[in-house]
Motif scaffolding. Structure first.
Motif, mmCIF file in Angstrom:
data_model
loop_
_atom_site.group_PDB
_atom_site.id
_atom_site.type_symbol
_atom_site.label_atom_id
_atom_site.label_comp_id
_atom_site.label_asym_id
_atom_site.label_seq_id
_atom_site.Cartn_x
_atom_site.Cartn_y
_atom_site.Cartn_z
ATOM 1 N N ALA A 63 0.828 -1.210 0.000
ATOM 2 C CA ALA A 63 0.000 0.000 0.000
ATOM 3 C C ALA A 63 0.860 1.258 0.000
ATOM 4 O O ALA A 63 1.964 1.279 0.557
ATOM 5 N N THR A 273 -2.795 0.012 -5.237
ATOM 6 C CA THR A 273 -3.049 -0.007 -3.784
ATOM 7 C C THR A 273 -2.859 1.368 -3.152
ATOM 8 O O THR A 273 -2.232 1.513 -2.106
ATOM 9 N N HIS A 411 -11.715 -4.744 -3.598
ATOM 10 C CA HIS A 411 -10.394 -4.577 -2.987
ATOM 11 C C HIS A 411 -10.453 -4.942 -1.514
ATOM 12 O O HIS A 411 -11.494 -4.906 -0.901
#
Length: 411
Positions: A63, A273, A411
């Protein structure tokens, strides 16, 4: 604009995005430590309850967290007239000698700002207000007069070789959101700032970031989670209720945003991400994509995103995130730019197609607000489920309240 889409957008009913917010659910003060606030995690319809210090456990290692590093200035000032009347001046946006907020903080001797003026009927055109400040042991006379009465533009002049930031730090107070219904206190100078705030110029804090601590950052680093920063100077328009007959008629105030080349390069590496820390970061990131679209379509090189610009496009007609970001880097290379400064009034509500952001960290927002519409665009009708669950579990709402981590479908 596509007439079919516009008809649908105009049919959005604001009452569908209202909810009852009891006064007792509004957090008047923050928790200490910051990361002890609660965290609701939403993914694919499922809800889980944690504390904010658990955040790193619920983020994938690849991320990229994107933060808004704006810093709230003491933008609310009071002037006393000889008659005894008090005039309140809330700084909104610089107009002269520059509209770039970071630069305006370094101006000396004189500047002009667009303001909100309280008790304006008692301050007439042609009148000059004065106050004396003590800055680093030096007495400074500050004068305020109208540069434009109709536009609420106020000329500020001071008789010392000081930056405007030095003056405003001595003059004003931190403007808390009106819904807190209390006066600013000394503690708010620290608690109503993120720990990573750097760029002076906001009149409201990016409150999703208030929960972060150095301890949380250390945990993120240990997991290899990257972070990057942009700057959107949050304006008072963020608190403006929707009063228009239809949602699309709501007036969105433009806000200034600054992006570095380093940020854009990091976005290109992590497009699958990207997690926005707060609605201001999300609006800024999505606006960046649309600037890339404008460059690819050769519409303009000016960075200005109108509130409804994204909506007429069919998804199949749009470039990928990589193509849009690549076009921006090419433009920056051509112009030898290390940063971009633009303005956006993008309005995100149900029907919006997100281009960059996969996750969102955000607090709980006012009923019937533009931010509730943004959350509804992000998670669909499940926003009701999320807010109902937060109420049932006793979460604290609004700026000093608790947090959520939301993931878009898939997601």
């Amino acid at each position: 604009m596509n007439n079919e889409w516009l008809q649908w957008a105009e049919s959005i009913r604001l009452e569908d995005y209202e909810y009852q917010l009891p006064d007792a659910s509004i957090a008047r003060y923050p928790l200490s430590p910051r990361d002890s606030s609660r965290l609701l995690v939403y993914r694919q319809g499922n809800l889980a309850h944690h504390h904010f210090y658990n955040l790193p456990e619920y983020l994938p290692a690849d991320a990229l967290l994107v933060f808004n590093d704006t810093r709230v200035i003491p933008a609310r000032a009071y002037f006393q007239k000889l008659t005894g009347a008090t005039i309140e001046v809330l700084l909104l946006h610089p107009e002269e000698p520059t509209r770039i907020i970071n630069e305006s903080m370094l101006v000396r001797h004189e500047c002009v700002w667009e303001c909100m003026i309280g008790n304006k009927k008692r301050w007439k055109w042609g009148e000059t207000l004065t106050t004396t400040l003590t800055i680093a042991g030096q007495e400074v006379l500050l004068k305020a007069s109208y540069a434009d009465y109709e536009q609420n533009r106020v000329r500020l002049q001071w008789n010392a070789d000081l930056t405007f930031l030095e003056v405003v730090q001595a003059l004003g107070e931190i403007p808390l959101p009106p819904y807190l219904k209390r006066d600013t206190e000394e503690s708010d100078k620290q608690t109503y700032q993120t720990v990573y705030a750097r760029q002076e110029g906001a009149v409201a804090a990016p409150t999703a970031g208030l929960h972060f601590t150095e301890k949380v950052f250390e945990q993120l680093d240990a997991k290899g989670i990257r972070r990057s920063f942009l700057t959107l100077h949050v304006g008072a328009g963020t608190f403006q209720p929707i009063k228009a007959g239809t949602v699309v008629e709501h007036h969105m105030h433009a806000e200034q945003v600054v992006y570095t080349r380093e940020l854009i390069e990091q976005l290109l590496q992590r497009t699958s991400t990207i997690v926005a820390v707060g609605t201001t970061s999300l609006r800024s990131l999505e606006s960046l994509y649309w600037y890339g679209v404008k460059l690819l379509r050769r519409e303009t090189t000016d960075f200005w995103i109108e509130k409804l610009y994204p909506y007429p496009f069919a998804p199949a007609d749009l470039p990928s995130a990589q193509e849009a970001l690549g076009a921006i880097l090419d433009y920056m290379d051509e112009k030898k730019l290390t940063q971009l400064v633009g303005e956006t009034e993008i309005f995100i509500f149900p029907g919006y197609n997100f281009q960059l952001c996969r996750g969102l960290i955000t607090n709980y927002h006012q009923p019937g607000s533009t931010l509730i519409l943004l959350v509804a665009a992000f998670v669909g009708d499940d926003w009701k489920k999320i807010y109902r669950e937060a109420f049932d579990k006793g979460y604290r709402f609004l700026s000093y309240g608790d947090s959520s981590l939301l993931w878009r479908e898939g997601h």
